[in-house]
Design a protein around this motif. Structure first.
Motif, short mmCIF file in Angstrom:
data_model
loop_
_atom_site.label_atom_id
_atom_site.label_comp_id
_atom_site.label_asym_id
_atom_site.label_seq_id
_atom_site.Cartn_x
_atom_site.Cartn_y
_atom_site.Cartn_z
N TYR A 67 11.50 -88.52 -97.30
CA TYR A 67 12.20 -90.04 -97.03
C TYR A 67 12.37 -90.72 -98.58
N ARG A 107 15.54 -89.38 -94.09
CA ARG A 107 16.12 -91.04 -93.87
C ARG A 107 15.95 -91.58 -95.13
N ILE A 156 26.57 -94.28 -93.71
CA ILE A 156 26.06 -93.87 -92.56
C ILE A 156 26.91 -93.30 -91.31
N ASN A 161 21.66 -90.47 -92.86
CA ASN A 161 20.46 -91.09 -92.05
C ASN A 161 19.89 -92.17 -92.69
N ALA A 162 20.41 -93.44 -92.00
CA ALA A 162 19.80 -94.64 -92.99
C ALA A 162 19.61 -95.86 -92.14
N VAL A 163 18.57 -96.66 -92.35
CA VAL A 163 18.44 -97.84 -91.88
C VAL A 163 18.43 -99.01 -92.97
N LYS A 220 16.36 -97.56 -85.81
CA LYS A 220 17.71 -96.86 -85.25
C LYS A 220 18.80 -96.66 -86.32
N ARG A 221 19.04 -95.53 -86.59
CA ARG A 221 20.16 -95.11 -87.60
C ARG A 221 21.33 -96.12 -87.50
N GLY A 222 21.74 -96.61 -88.62
CA GLY A 222 22.79 -97.50 -88.94
C GLY A 222 22.44 -99.01 -88.50
#
Length: 327
Positions: A67, A107, A156, A161-163, A220-222
């Motif tokens: 991560y 992530r 994304i 895969n990012a937040v 949650k992704r995005g």
């Protein structure tokens, strides 16, 4: 699980490192060579000396990590031009995104700013659906964070895969610079306190740090998550500070026209002399605005919990006293 944290010795970064260490993650704390590491004393982590503005050093920092939490940023409100923030806030984010993709990081968490969303009132606070306020393009910091955030969100859509997390104004202990804690020095031991007519959202930094970790694990992704606390006018916040220390002061509001006039003069001085000016027109407008936000989405989706800001003020002042920042 290995986690890289950039800006690990800053106010938020050091609290994120502590939260991760408490949860038994193996933390790689990225710091600049020769930087102050006092905020990381007593924390179990591996220091990685490097610059987020150096592509190769970023690649080495990310390699082997599961991560990545990107906290580091230039946060000054001066100068006003976005170019001054490009390398640190935008280009570095590009380097980290590319490294995360090459190293197959699980992530990426990008720490952005609440100013990337429109503000609101106490009854109708700003949220993740409110668009960026166009006048903030004149704030080099705010606009640079928006551009970096947009870059992350665009990636994304491809394969990243990012937040994104968007903290408001953070206060708390372990503020070694100090950074946002400087606001306390405008109030403590002042018989007369001048305050602007606006307000902002104040969040406990330890609570925000836990929100960052929660987003890494459960976001949650995005998605973007505002990490917000209490919406207070400057007068309300300053009175809380004086109430904690039992200080008797006279409060005088600075008229908005005075701030805006001073901001206009600041713009002229910056333009003529090409030097950073703290009080520009955009910063004056910010002081007159109600920069209020809600963390409802974060509470619903990543179990974000708010700490009463009165407790955060007590904790901050106690830490400042213990570390001889104030007597």
């Amino acid at each position: 699980m290995n986690v890289l944290v950039t800006g690990a010795n800053g106010l938020l970064g050091s609290h994120v490192v502590r939260k991760l260490a408490e949860q038994k993650f193996a933390v790689r704390a990225m710091v600049r060579e020769g930087s102050n590491r006092k905020a990381l004393e007593g924390v179990t982590c591996v220091l990685f000396e490097g610059r987020i503005t150096d592509k190769e050093e970023v690649e080495r920092a990310v390699s082997g990590c599961d991560y990545v939490i990107h906290v580091a940023a230039k946060t000054s409100q001066a100068p006003s031009n976005v170019e001054a923030f490009y390398k640190t806030n935008i280009e570095s984010t590009r380097y980290l995104i590319d490294a995360c993709l090459r190293c197959k990081v699980k992530r990426f968490v990008f720490v952005s700013s609440a100013n990337c969303f429109g503000n609101g009132t106490k009854s109708a606070p700003g949220n993740e659906q409110k668009p960026f306020m166009p006048w903030l393009k004149k704030s080099g910091y705010a606009y640079s964070k928006l551009l970096a955030q947009q870059m992350v969100l665009q990636e994304i859509k491809q394969q990243l895969n990012a937040v994104v997390v968007n903290p408001t104004f953070m206060i708390g202990d372990n503020d070694t610079k100090p950074s946002s804690g400087r606001i306390f020095f405008h109030v403590l031991k002042k018989p007369v306190i001048f305050y602007p007519p606006g307000g902002k959202n104040f969040v406990d930094v330890e609570t925000a740090a836990q929100g960052v970790v929660n987003a890494m694990l459960n976001g949650k992704r995005g998605e973007c998550y505002l990490l917000a606390g209490e919406n207070l006018s400057y007068l309300e916040f300053f009175k809380m500070i004086t109430g904690v220390v039992g200080q008797k002061s006279v409060f005088i509001q600075i008229p908005s026209w005075v701030l805006k006039t001073a901001g206009f003069v600041g713009d002229m001085l910056e333009k003529i002399f090409h030097i950073p000016i703290q009080l520009t027109a955009v910063n004056a407008k910010m002081l007159c605005e109600n920069n209020f936000y809600t963390a409802q989405k974060a509470m619903n989706e990543i179990d974000f919990e708010m700490t009463p800001i009165y407790q955060s003020i007590e904790k901050t002042i106690l830490w400042f006293r213990k570390n001889n920042y104030i007597k």
